[in-house]
Scaffold this motif. Sequence first.
Motif, PDB file in Angstrom:
ATOM      1  N   ILE A  29      13.653 -21.155 -18.557  1.00 58.77           N
ATOM      2  CA  ILE A  29      12.229 -20.970 -18.805  1.00 58.77           C
ATOM      3  C   ILE A  29      11.639 -22.368 -18.738  1.00 58.77           C
ATOM      4  O   ILE A  29      12.061 -23.272 -19.452  1.00 58.77           O
ATOM      5  CB  ILE A  29      11.966 -20.326 -20.175  1.00 58.77           C
ATOM      6  N   THR A  30      10.678 -22.559 -17.868  1.00 56.89           N
ATOM      7  CA  THR A  30      10.126 -23.889 -17.624  1.00 56.89           C
ATOM      8  C   THR A  30       8.862 -24.126 -18.446  1.00 56.89           C
ATOM      9  O   THR A  30       8.267 -23.201 -18.998  1.00 56.89           O
ATOM     10  CB  THR A  30       9.777 -24.062 -16.139  1.00 56.89           C
ATOM     11  N   LEU A  31       8.442 -25.378 -18.462  1.00 54.20           N
ATOM     12  CA  LEU A  31       7.186 -25.742 -19.108  1.00 54.20           C
ATOM     13  C   LEU A  31       6.019 -25.045 -18.414  1.00 54.20           C
ATOM     14  O   LEU A  31       5.055 -24.634 -19.075  1.00 54.20           O
ATOM     15  CB  LEU A  31       7.023 -27.264 -19.072  1.00 54.20           C
ATOM     16  N   ASP A  32       6.108 -24.876 -17.102  1.00 54.99           N
ATOM     17  CA  ASP A  32       5.061 -24.138 -16.374  1.00 54.99           C
ATOM     18  C   ASP A  32       4.985 -22.695 -16.859  1.00 54.99           C
ATOM     19  O   ASP A  32       3.899 -22.151 -17.035  1.00 54.99           O
ATOM     20  CB  ASP A  32       5.315 -24.165 -14.866  1.00 54.99           C
ATOM     21  N   ASP A  50      -3.003 -22.757 -15.724  1.00 51.18           N
ATOM     22  CA  ASP A  50      -2.213 -23.680 -16.535  1.00 51.18           C
ATOM     23  C   ASP A  50      -3.056 -24.124 -17.734  1.00 51.18           C
ATOM     24  O   ASP A  50      -4.061 -24.820 -17.568  1.00 51.18           O
ATOM     25  CB  ASP A  50      -1.802 -24.879 -15.691  1.00 51.18           C
ATOM     26  N   ARG A  51      -2.644 -23.735 -18.914  1.00 52.11           N
ATOM     27  CA  ARG A  51      -3.412 -24.060 -20.126  1.00 52.11           C
ATOM     28  C   ARG A  51      -3.396 -25.553 -20.443  1.00 52.11           C
ATOM     29  O   ARG A  51      -4.265 -26.036 -21.164  1.00 52.11           O
ATOM     30  CB  ARG A  51      -2.902 -23.247 -21.314  1.00 52.11           C
ATOM     31  N   ARG A  52      -2.439 -26.279 -19.907  1.00 46.14           N
ATOM     32  CA  ARG A  52      -2.440 -27.731 -20.107  1.00 46.14           C
ATOM     33  C   ARG A  52      -3.669 -28.347 -19.461  1.00 46.14           C
ATOM     34  O   ARG A  52      -4.252 -29.295 -19.983  1.00 46.14           O
ATOM     35  CB  ARG A  52      -1.186 -28.378 -19.498  1.00 46.14           C
ATOM     36  N   LEU A  53      -4.054 -27.794 -18.307  1.00 45.86           N
ATOM     37  CA  LEU A  53      -5.222 -28.304 -17.582  1.00 45.86           C
ATOM     38  C   LEU A  53      -6.522 -27.733 -18.143  1.00 45.86           C
ATOM     39  O   LEU A  53      -7.545 -28.415 -18.166  1.00 45.86           O
ATOM     40  CB  LEU A  53      -5.105 -27.958 -16.094  1.00 45.86           C
ATOM     41  N   GLN A  54      -6.473 -26.477 -18.593  1.00 41.18           N
ATOM     42  CA  GLN A  54      -7.668 -25.844 -19.146  1.00 41.18           C
ATOM     43  C   GLN A  54      -8.061 -26.430 -20.498  1.00 41.18           C
ATOM     44  O   GLN A  54      -9.238 -26.472 -20.830  1.00 41.18           O
ATOM     45  CB  GLN A  54      -7.443 -24.340 -19.325  1.00 41.18           C
ATOM     46  N   GLY A  65       3.085 -18.253 -24.628  1.00 40.73           N
ATOM     47  CA  GLY A  65       3.687 -19.536 -24.941  1.00 40.73           C
ATOM     48  C   GLY A  65       2.677 -20.399 -25.668  1.00 40.73           C
ATOM     49  O   GLY A  65       2.212 -20.043 -26.751  1.00 40.73           O
ATOM     50  N   PHE A  66       2.319 -21.530 -25.048  1.00 42.65           N
ATOM     51  CA  PHE A  66       1.336 -22.425 -25.640  1.00 42.65           C
ATOM     52  C   PHE A  66      -0.001 -21.711 -25.774  1.00 42.65           C
ATOM     53  O   PHE A  66      -0.489 -21.095 -24.828  1.00 42.65           O
ATOM     54  CB  PHE A  66       1.181 -23.683 -24.782  1.00 42.65           C
ATOM     55  N   THR A  75       3.302 -22.608 -20.358  1.00 39.86           N
ATOM     56  CA  THR A  75       1.877 -22.952 -20.475  1.00 39.86           C
ATOM     57  C   THR A  75       0.978 -22.075 -19.604  1.00 39.86           C
ATOM     58  O   THR A  75      -0.236 -22.263 -19.598  1.00 39.86           O
ATOM     59  CB  THR A  75       1.637 -24.431 -20.117  1.00 39.86           C
ATOM     60  N   LYS A  76       1.560 -21.122 -18.904  1.00 37.70           N
ATOM     61  CA  LYS A  76       0.773 -20.264 -18.019  1.00 37.70           C
ATOM     62  C   LYS A  76       0.021 -19.203 -18.816  1.00 37.70           C
ATOM     63  O   LYS A  76       0.588 -18.541 -19.675  1.00 37.70           O
ATOM     64  CB  LYS A  76       1.690 -19.566 -17.015  1.00 37.70           C
TER      65      LYS A  76
END
Length: 166
Positions: free
Chosen positions: A31-34, A45-49, A86-87, A37-38
């Motif tokens: 399971i990746t960070l992508d 990508d919630r990291r960008l949002q 996830g995040f 955070t999706k």
Amino acid sequence: MYRMYGLYQGKFIFKVSNMCLYCKGDKKMNITLDDYTKDPQTGADRRLQYPLDWTPEVQANAIKLLKVINSFLTELGIEEATVSSGFRPLAINNKTLHAAKSSYHMSGLAVDLKDNNIQDLGKLIASRPDLLKKYNLWLEDLNHTHYWTHLDLGTRTDRPSRVFLP
């Protein structure tokens, strides 16, 4: 999604859709960070949002969580898992039905994995409190989750089952 049919030559056999997976335990889960955070609805990508919520501390927590979750699932013999939540930035958490105000999802310490309607994944995980303890994981009581299994690295008073009530 996950239906355990039994053991075959010492390996768990699961039915996933129309194919059987022979979960050897030697194949690494990833399971990746992508994945983590999706946004499950939009795929964004919630990291960008939500860059102000995706702090270095949250990122470090998420990386730690995923290393633990991947190792835990591999040891359980699970080859595939899908993140359903996830995040979760504060704005999303506030709109999420039944979400805790201080959810570990916001700090990168919790993940929900898709499960089927009879909670086969959750039941398998609940049957292994020894592994939950080994990996310092907590499982949300299955009576409070539907179609997902919640795992986190939260801080709680230890108990043999490693299951908590929300």
